[in-house]
Write an enzyme that holds these catalytic residues in place. Structure first.
Site, mmCIF file in Angstrom:
data_model
loop_
_atom_site.group_PDB
_atom_site.id
_atom_site.type_symbol
_atom_site.label_atom_id
_atom_site.label_comp_id
_atom_site.label_asym_id
_atom_site.label_seq_id
_atom_site.Cartn_x
_atom_site.Cartn_y
_atom_site.Cartn_z
ATOM 1 N N ASP A 347 -20.588 54.444 -17.096
ATOM 2 C CA ASP A 347 -19.420 54.184 -16.273
ATOM 3 C C ASP A 347 -19.576 54.970 -14.960
ATOM 4 O OD1 ASP A 347 -15.956 53.631 -17.265
ATOM 5 O OD2 ASP A 347 -16.946 53.432 -15.316
ATOM 6 N N GLU A 537 -6.322 52.806 -14.694
ATOM 7 C CA GLU A 537 -6.961 53.965 -15.316
ATOM 8 C C GLU A 537 -6.000 55.143 -15.433
ATOM 9 O OE1 GLU A 537 -11.174 52.756 -13.242
ATOM 10 O OE2 GLU A 537 -11.119 54.535 -14.495
#
Ligand code: GLC
Length: 676
Positions: A347, A537
């Protein structure tokens, strides 16, 4: 890491998995000091290998089924032949993934870079209005540069197309996964995957970082809406369908690479803290958090993204640490036991979170199983550091070859030239998105007979979000957070207000954003739209000092509802949210209360359900059913609450004649400090 020592001592001396069990604290201070001295002495004596073996490996692996590898001999031969043509420097270029705003086509050629990405809010030339043709042109430039550097080995461009091709202005934006979970409709999800792939291919992009396969345990997590739900079986079924849809037509230039993410247990972190620590037994890891991955593997998913989160085995308190460094789960489990032959991508700067690592330097992550490193900004120093690590043996050549072999296998499993024209039409799927909206709405409260509203009704529409496409679309919409956008950023979109006016005529639909200028008694019904401010997020995490009470986090919504409630005109309330929220006080001020999630650009899907069909066709009613429990209290964060307002599967059709409409209980303290 491990050295040749009695297992117990190895574990105490060198395991990066600090034992946190009560047992670990029975040693006296003197014993611990002696042990530390012994460990220090031994550490000088034996070579350390970053194998990151932990004492519970066997138990972790045995909780999972085994899967047989399925190799294609011709493909493998092509991979081996291409691998032989690459220098070490070119191999390092294949595993390096910069962000498009930090690399030029000339640098792609100079460094033999094999893949790029655009992050949320990353567009060609950093122009959010860039057309499909402009996206495609940049892609063609990157591709041409890559072909000059490594002939016959294509470059891959990845993007977060998580609810349509949501980075591109003008693309149809679908409801987020939490809404699709409420539809339970795998065929719909598969079709959305196909439509998303077509849109992504039109712009010359090859790889969608979707679907998220999280099985969320605590709805405070800012990524709850990216999950299909809290039921592992549903996540598996819909995740498999998403992968099948996205990768359909991969070999003829229509489909795109899908990404099973974020491996693993991203939705299980303590208190829903994004990138936090998820604790579960090996069985729960496999059966709950692993369910989506088994479905994705069955669908032939070709890429997996590692999770920022960490995992602790709650059966024996072994802390496995950050997933980006977990060899047991990424290599021993995913690649060997489950026979995953695709590639694992890290990521965004995820490798920098490992102990002893930096964003541009982390042999441990690559040795643990990361095959492509998403290094958006510091890719040049990453390239140099990694090349050096290979040359000095900190990254074995066999590991680098395995990573590049996987990358080549994925690249040669698809047609890279797109077969989709670079037109805005290719990014449109309004009817499909409208159907998804219709099927996703969940009716939580209803005074029998109120819905559907008559086409002749005179409506007062309140709540600023009723005319806001940013609120309708949510996070990951043109920008990363889905904020600092306006309706102009969604030229193809239709707000609920516009859809109502299209359906009933402007004269019948009055808009009063804060409900301060009109008397509800002059109307047949009020439609109130409440909404969470878009987020993505961790920025969307409900903080530890907060709770799920929507009216506390958005007091302006409560004020609007207060102005129209109890005035003799029925109130139909819609909530745009990325998670279930505590709304008893708001539902008590409503005659109907609808969880609308984040519907996306097709507001007409809302009016299709709110307003009776014009041509006398039977009203379909509300088809959505909750894929998460709906809280009965402001602190009901867990998806395992014993007494929610509605359980998973809950929701009304709107056709019931007998419904309990007793006021919902409201706690005396509107803002309790919830137990940690
Ligand atoms: C983000 C997300 C991940 C996304 C990636 C690229 O941090 O965690 O889901 O695919 O970065 O934008």
């Amino acid at each position: 890491m491990s050295i040749s020592l009695p297992r117990g001592l190895t574990f105490f001396c060198f395991s990066p998995y600090r034992r946190t069990s009560p047992r670990a604290h029975t040693m006296t201070r003197r014993h611990r000091r002696q042990l530390r001295l012994l460990c220090a002495a031994l550490s000088l004596a034996a070579p350390l290998h970053a194998t990151h073996a932990s004492p519970d490996d066997a138990a972790v692996l045995q909780a999972w089924p085994t899967r047989a590898p399925a190799r294609d001999a011709a493909l493998e031969a092509r991979v081996e032949a291409a691998l032989k043509t690459l220098t070490v420097r070119q191999k390092v270029g294949q595993i390096t993934q910069p962000e498009i705003r930090t690399i030029t086509p000339d640098e792609v050629r100079e460094y033999a870079i094999g893949t790029v990405l655009n992050g949320g809010g990353g567009w060609p030339g950093m122009d959010r209005a860039a057309s499909p043709a402009q996206w495609r042109a940049l892609s063609d430039q990157f591709q041409a540069a890559a072909q000059q550097a490594t002939p016959g080995i294509p470059l891959l461009w990845g993007t977060d197309a998580v609810h349509g091709h949501n980075n591109v202005r003008g693309a149809t934006i679908f409801p987020h996964n939490i809404a699709l979970g409420a539809t339970r409709d795998a065929e719909l999800v598969r079709d959305i995957g196909r439509a998303t792939a077509r849109a992504v291919r039109a712009t010359g992009v090859h790889w969608a970082f979707a679907p998220t396969l999280a099985v969320v345990q605590d709805v405070r997590w800012g990524r709850t809406y990216e999950s299909y739900g809290a039921d592992p079986a549903l996540v598996r079924r819909l995740g498999q369908a998403a992968v099948e849809g996205l990768q359909d037509g991969l070999k003829d230039g229509r489909g795109v690479l899908a990404t099973a993410k974020h491996f693993i247990a991203d939705g299980g972190t303590r208190r829903g803290i994004d990138q936090g620590v998820s604790s579960s037994t090996p069985a729960e890891l496999a059966q709950v958090h692993g369910a989506g991955y088994l479905g994705a593997l069955d669908a032939g998913v070709l890429t997996v993204m590692a999770s920022f989160s960490s995992w602790t085995n709650s059966a024996d308190y072994v802390q496995h640490g950050k997933m980006h460094g977990n060899k047991t789960l990424m290599t021993d489990l995913l690649k060997q036991r489950l026979a995953f032959d695709g590639l694992i991508v890290s990521d965004w700067d995820g490798i920098g979170q490992l102990p002893g690592c930096k964003n541009d330097d982390c042999p441990d992550a690559i040795n643990a199983g990361i095959d492509i490193v998403m290094v958006p900004f510091h890719w040049k120093t990453f390239h140099a550091n990694t090349l050096r690590a290979v040359e000095d043996g900190r990254i074995p050549m066999a590991r680098l070859d395995d990573a590049v072999r996987r990358i080549l296998r994925v690249k040669f499993s698809m047609a890279v030239p797109s077969a989709v024209p670079a037109t805005m039409d290719a990014l449109q799927a309004p009817d499909l998105a409208r159907r998804a909206v219709r099927e996703s709405l969940v009716l939580l409260k209803h005074r029998p007979g109120l819905l559907p509203l008559k086409p002749t009704a005179r409506l007062l529409v309140v709540g600023a979000a009723a005319d806001s496409l940013p609120h309708q679309a949510g996070g990951w919409s043109v920008t990363w957070q889905g904020r600092d956008t306006t309706n102009a950023d969604f030229p193809q979109g239709t707000t609920l207000l516009a859809a109502l006016r299209q359906r009933l005529g402007t004269a019948q639909v009055t808009f009063d954003a804060d409900a301060s200028r009109h008397d509800p008694k002059q109307f047949d019904a009020v439609i109130a739209v409440l909404a969470e401010t878009p987020y993505a997020e961790g920025e969307g995490d409900v903080r530890l000092t907060e709770n799920l009470r929507h009216s506390r986090r958005h007091p302006q919504d409560a004020a609007v509802l207060q102005r129209v409630a109890g005035r003799g005109t029925p109130v139909v309330t819609l909530l745009y949210s990325g998670r279930p929220l505590y709304v008893n006080d708001l539902a008590n001020k409503s005659d109907a209360f609808i969880a609308a999630w984040q519907p996306g650009t097709e507001g007409a899907g809302l009016t299709d359900v709110l307003i009776a069909p014009a041509d006398g066709r039977p009203w379909a009613g509300f088809q959505g059913r909750l894929s998460f429990p709906w809280p009965a209290g402001p602190c009901q964060f867990s998806t395992h609450e014993a007494r929610p307002w509605w359980p998973i599967g809950g929701g009304l059709s709107g056709k019931e004649t007998l419904v309990n409409t007793r006021p919902l209980p409201e706690p005396a303290d509107p803002a309790p400090i919830c137990p940690l």
